[in-house]
Design an enzyme around this catalytic site. Structure first.
Site, PDB file in Angstrom:
ATOM      1  N   ILE A  75      -6.144 -12.011  33.478  1.00  0.00           N
ATOM      2  CA  ILE A  75      -5.946 -10.683  32.564  1.00  0.00           C
ATOM      3  C   ILE A  75      -4.641  -9.994  32.646  1.00  0.00           C
ATOM      4  O   ILE A  75      -4.155  -9.754  33.677  1.00  0.00           O
ATOM      5  CB  ILE A  75      -7.006  -9.493  33.239  1.00  0.00           C
ATOM      6  CG1 ILE A  75      -8.512 -10.177  33.278  1.00  0.00           C
ATOM      7  CG2 ILE A  75      -7.002  -8.160  32.664  1.00  0.00           C
ATOM      8  CD1 ILE A  75      -8.982 -10.534  31.984  1.00  0.00           C
ATOM      9  N   LYS A  76      -4.018  -9.555  31.578  1.00  0.00           N
ATOM     10  CA  LYS A  76      -2.621  -8.939  31.395  1.00  0.00           C
ATOM     11  C   LYS A  76      -2.664  -7.550  31.413  1.00  0.00           C
ATOM     12  O   LYS A  76      -3.305  -6.932  30.679  1.00  0.00           O
ATOM     13  CB  LYS A  76      -2.016  -9.666  30.213  1.00  0.00           C
ATOM     14  CG  LYS A  76      -0.511  -9.478  30.320  1.00  0.00           C
ATOM     15  CD  LYS A  76      -0.092 -10.204  29.109  1.00  0.00           C
ATOM     16  CE  LYS A  76       1.577 -10.310  29.135  1.00  0.00           C
ATOM     17  NZ  LYS A  76       2.045 -10.959  27.812  1.00  0.00           N
ATOM     18  N   ILE A  77      -2.195  -6.843  32.448  1.00  0.00           N
ATOM     19  CA  ILE A  77      -2.201  -5.542  32.982  1.00  0.00           C
ATOM     20  C   ILE A  77      -0.932  -4.755  32.807  1.00  0.00           C
ATOM     21  O   ILE A  77      -0.175  -5.319  33.424  1.00  0.00           O
ATOM     22  CB  ILE A  77      -2.846  -5.236  33.801  1.00  0.00           C
ATOM     23  CG1 ILE A  77      -4.383  -5.914  33.991  1.00  0.00           C
ATOM     24  CG2 ILE A  77      -2.980  -3.769  34.487  1.00  0.00           C
ATOM     25  CD1 ILE A  77      -5.254  -5.782  35.166  1.00  0.00           C
TER      26      ILE A  77
END
Length: 219
Positions: free
Chosen positions: A86-88
């Site tokens: 997951i890219k945050i």
């Protein structure tokens, strides 16, 4: 050092995979838009196709900028495949989301990092990867590779396990410099990766070898 390809183009991903050097894929909303992928269902289906090509980590970026929204998106995205990361974004609620994801056993990539201080926060929150944007830093007259060196030094001193993922890599020269600076991963377009193949002495040498072979064979 790992090689990720920064694209949502399935042909480019397949070509990098065929080279035998692909370790993962990074994407973002801009890259999805470039491939004319829009709408939640279509985006999820496209991620599935990417994960079918590579078993390496595939970074899927959240769109929300609030904690609850990022949690909801993360819970949906991790259902796609086991190799989804997951890219945050590096914002206040993003750091909270990183910490939440770490507690949930969800792997993350903290994106839009432009300082060593931000990289420290990401590592403290348990990010799997931290993505400093080298090219964009160079664009404003600062030294992107110096940032990689600074983060690598801090992580080594402090014992942080977060991997440094050098992003906004625009050339083969950038790739080599990132490797020297201590990046654990580089992510870039296929053209930057393929540029590493080329050197005039290689081309000239091969041409001479083939010409000599042809001459010796009487062809």
């Amino acid at each position: 050092m790992k090689f990720f390809i920064d694209t949502a183009n399935l042909n480019d991903i397949s070509e990098a995979e065929a080279l035998g050097i692909l370790d993962g894929v990074t994407t973002n909303p801009s890259l999805m838009a470039r491939e004319k992928i829009s709408g939640e269902a279509n985006v999820i289906e496209h991620y599935k196709k990417i994960c079918d090509i590579t078993s390496g980590d595939v970074s899927a970026e959240v769109i929300s900028t609030d904690l609850d929204g990022m949690k909801r998106e993360a819970e949906q995205l991790i259902k796609i495949a086991d190799n989804i990361v997951i890219k945050i974004p590096m914002i206040k609620d993003g750091v909270k989301a990183l910490a939440w994801a770490t507690n949930q056993g969800i792997r993350t990539n903290c994106t839009l990092v432009f300082s060593a201080g931000q990289a420290i926060l990401a590592a403290k929150a348990g990010a799997t990867y931290v993505s400093p944007f080298i090219g964009r830093i160079d664009d404003i007259g600062w030294n992107g590779m110096q940032l990689i060196e600074d983060i690598a030094e801090v992580y080594a001193v402090q014992g942080f396990e977060t991997e440094i993922l050098a992003a906004s890599i625009r050339s083969g020269k950038h790739i080599v410099e990132a490797a020297k600076a201590g990046a654990d991963v580089v992510t870039c377009g296929l053209s930057a990766i393929e540029s590493l193949l080329h050197h005039p002495l290689t081309d000239n040498g091969l041409a001479k070898f083939l010409a000599d072979h042809k001459k010796a064979a009487g062809l």
